[in-house]
Design a protein around this motif. Sequence first.
Motif, short mmCIF file in Angstrom:
data_model
loop_
_atom_site.label_atom_id
_atom_site.label_comp_id
_atom_site.label_asym_id
_atom_site.label_seq_id
_atom_site.Cartn_x
_atom_site.Cartn_y
_atom_site.Cartn_z
N ILE A 135 0.89 -0.97 0.16
CA ILE A 135 -0.19 -0.02 0.04
C ILE A 135 0.97 1.46 -0.04
CG2 ILE A 135 -1.87 1.46 1.43
CD1 ILE A 135 -2.90 -1.45 2.01
N ASP A 136 1.97 1.08 0.79
CA ASP A 136 2.90 2.31 0.76
C ASP A 136 3.53 2.57 -0.75
OD1 ASP A 136 2.57 2.87 3.64
OD2 ASP A 136 4.14 1.75 4.04
N LEU A 137 3.68 1.62 -1.58
CA LEU A 137 4.17 1.84 -2.59
C LEU A 137 3.31 2.52 -3.56
CD1 LEU A 137 6.60 0.90 -4.86
CD2 LEU A 137 4.95 -1.00 -5.52
N LEU A 166 -4.62 -11.70 0.95
CA LEU A 166 -4.99 -10.75 2.00
C LEU A 166 -4.66 -9.45 1.58
CD1 LEU A 166 -5.35 -12.61 5.40
CD2 LEU A 166 -7.01 -11.72 3.92
N VAL A 167 -3.33 -9.37 1.01
CA VAL A 167 -2.58 -8.06 0.57
C VAL A 167 -3.61 -7.40 -0.53
CG1 VAL A 167 -0.67 -6.96 -0.46
CG2 VAL A 167 -0.33 -8.67 1.40
N LEU A 168 -3.85 -8.41 -1.38
CA LEU A 168 -5.07 -8.09 -2.55
C LEU A 168 -5.99 -7.28 -2.09
CD1 LEU A 168 -5.46 -8.06 -5.67
CD2 LEU A 168 -6.32 -10.39 -5.25
N THR A 169 -6.47 -8.03 -1.16
CA THR A 169 -8.00 -7.44 -0.28
C THR A 169 -7.64 -6.15 0.05
OG1 THR A 169 -8.66 -9.51 0.26
CG2 THR A 169 -9.63 -7.64 1.32
N THR A 174 -9.38 -2.38 -12.69
CA THR A 174 -8.16 -1.81 -13.43
C THR A 174 -7.26 -2.36 -12.44
OG1 THR A 174 -9.25 0.13 -14.47
CG2 THR A 174 -6.62 -0.02 -14.05
N THR A 175 -7.27 -2.39 -11.20
CA THR A 175 -6.23 -2.76 -10.20
C THR A 175 -6.32 -4.18 -10.16
OG1 THR A 175 -6.57 -0.78 -8.90
CG2 THR A 175 -5.48 -2.65 -7.51
N LEU A 176 -7.38 -4.79 -10.24
CA LEU A 176 -7.45 -6.26 -10.05
C LEU A 176 -6.67 -6.95 -11.44
CD1 LEU A 176 -8.37 -8.92 -8.79
CD2 LEU A 176 -10.50 -8.50 -9.77
N THR A 177 -7.10 -6.24 -12.57
CA THR A 177 -6.25 -6.55 -13.71
C THR A 177 -4.79 -6.64 -13.64
OG1 THR A 177 -8.40 -6.18 -15.10
CG2 THR A 177 -6.25 -6.26 -16.22
N ASN A 178 -4.68 -5.39 -13.21
CA ASN A 178 -2.99 -5.21 -13.08
C ASN A 178 -2.25 -6.34 -12.15
OD1 ASN A 178 -3.15 -3.01 -14.97
ND2 ASN A 178 -3.10 -1.44 -13.08
N PHE A 179 -2.89 -6.88 -11.36
CA PHE A 179 -2.31 -7.99 -10.44
C PHE A 179 -2.65 -9.20 -10.87
CE2 PHE A 179 -2.40 -4.30 -7.09
CZ PHE A 179 -1.08 -4.50 -6.92
N GLN A 180 -3.41 -9.60 -12.02
CA GLN A 180 -3.34 -10.87 -12.49
C GLN A 180 -2.11 -11.65 -12.47
OE1 GLN A 180 -6.38 -10.56 -15.58
NE2 GLN A 180 -8.03 -10.60 -14.47
N THR A 237 -8.20 -16.83 -2.94
CA THR A 237 -8.34 -15.67 -3.76
C THR A 237 -9.54 -15.12 -4.03
OG1 THR A 237 -6.08 -15.93 -4.76
CG2 THR A 237 -7.73 -14.44 -5.88
N ALA A 238 -10.65 -15.90 -4.11
CA ALA A 238 -12.11 -15.75 -4.37
C ALA A 238 -12.57 -15.09 -3.12
CB ALA A 238 -12.90 -16.74 -4.58
N VAL A 239 -12.39 -15.36 -1.92
CA VAL A 239 -12.68 -14.99 -0.72
C VAL A 239 -12.16 -13.42 -0.54
CG1 VAL A 239 -12.52 -14.88 1.97
CG2 VAL A 239 -13.02 -17.07 0.37
N ALA A 240 -10.84 -13.29 -0.80
CA ALA A 240 -9.97 -12.08 -0.63
C ALA A 240 -10.61 -11.07 -1.71
CB ALA A 240 -8.52 -12.06 -1.14
N VAL A 241 -11.02 -11.31 -2.73
CA VAL A 241 -11.66 -10.31 -3.67
C VAL A 241 -13.03 -9.96 -3.43
CG1 VAL A 241 -12.55 -10.21 -5.97
CG2 VAL A 241 -10.25 -11.09 -5.77
N GLY A 242 -13.93 -11.18 -2.95
CA GLY A 242 -14.99 -11.12 -2.43
C GLY A 242 -15.30 -10.17 -1.36
N ALA A 243 -14.28 -10.07 -0.23
CA ALA A 243 -14.16 -9.26 0.91
C ALA A 243 -14.05 -7.75 0.39
CB ALA A 243 -13.13 -9.87 1.90
N ALA A 244 -13.09 -7.65 -0.63
CA ALA A 244 -12.75 -6.33 -1.04
C ALA A 244 -14.12 -5.59 -1.72
CB ALA A 244 -11.51 -6.45 -2.07
N ARG A 245 -14.79 -6.41 -2.38
CA ARG A 245 -15.78 -5.96 -3.04
C ARG A 245 -17.11 -5.77 -2.11
NH1 ARG A 245 -16.47 -5.98 -8.35
NH2 ARG A 245 -15.18 -7.50 -9.59
#
Length: 75
Positions: free
Chosen positions: A1-3, A30-33, A47-53, A63-71
């Motif tokens: 996140i600092d980056l 969890l960092v992705l979240t 866009t951010t999700l695509t950049n990290f694919q 990963t599905a739980v992490a993305v769902g939590a962020a949504r």
Amino acid sequence: IDLFANRETSQTERLRQFLRERFVVGLADLVLTEVLQGTRDEQHFRTTLTNFQDYPRITVVDTAVAVGAARNYHT
């Protein structure tokens, strides 16, 4: 996140060095979240999700739980 916030720390400098030298850098789900929760809107989220694919995933939860939590964070 600092980056992404352009904060200069020893950790962000080390990560930048790894990326410059093309080290394989993994991404914990969890960092992705956390990163996705910091997005401004749905377009920025996608866009951010695509950049990290292409980053290899390190499973902490799932990963599905992490993305769902962020949504869920955005709703």
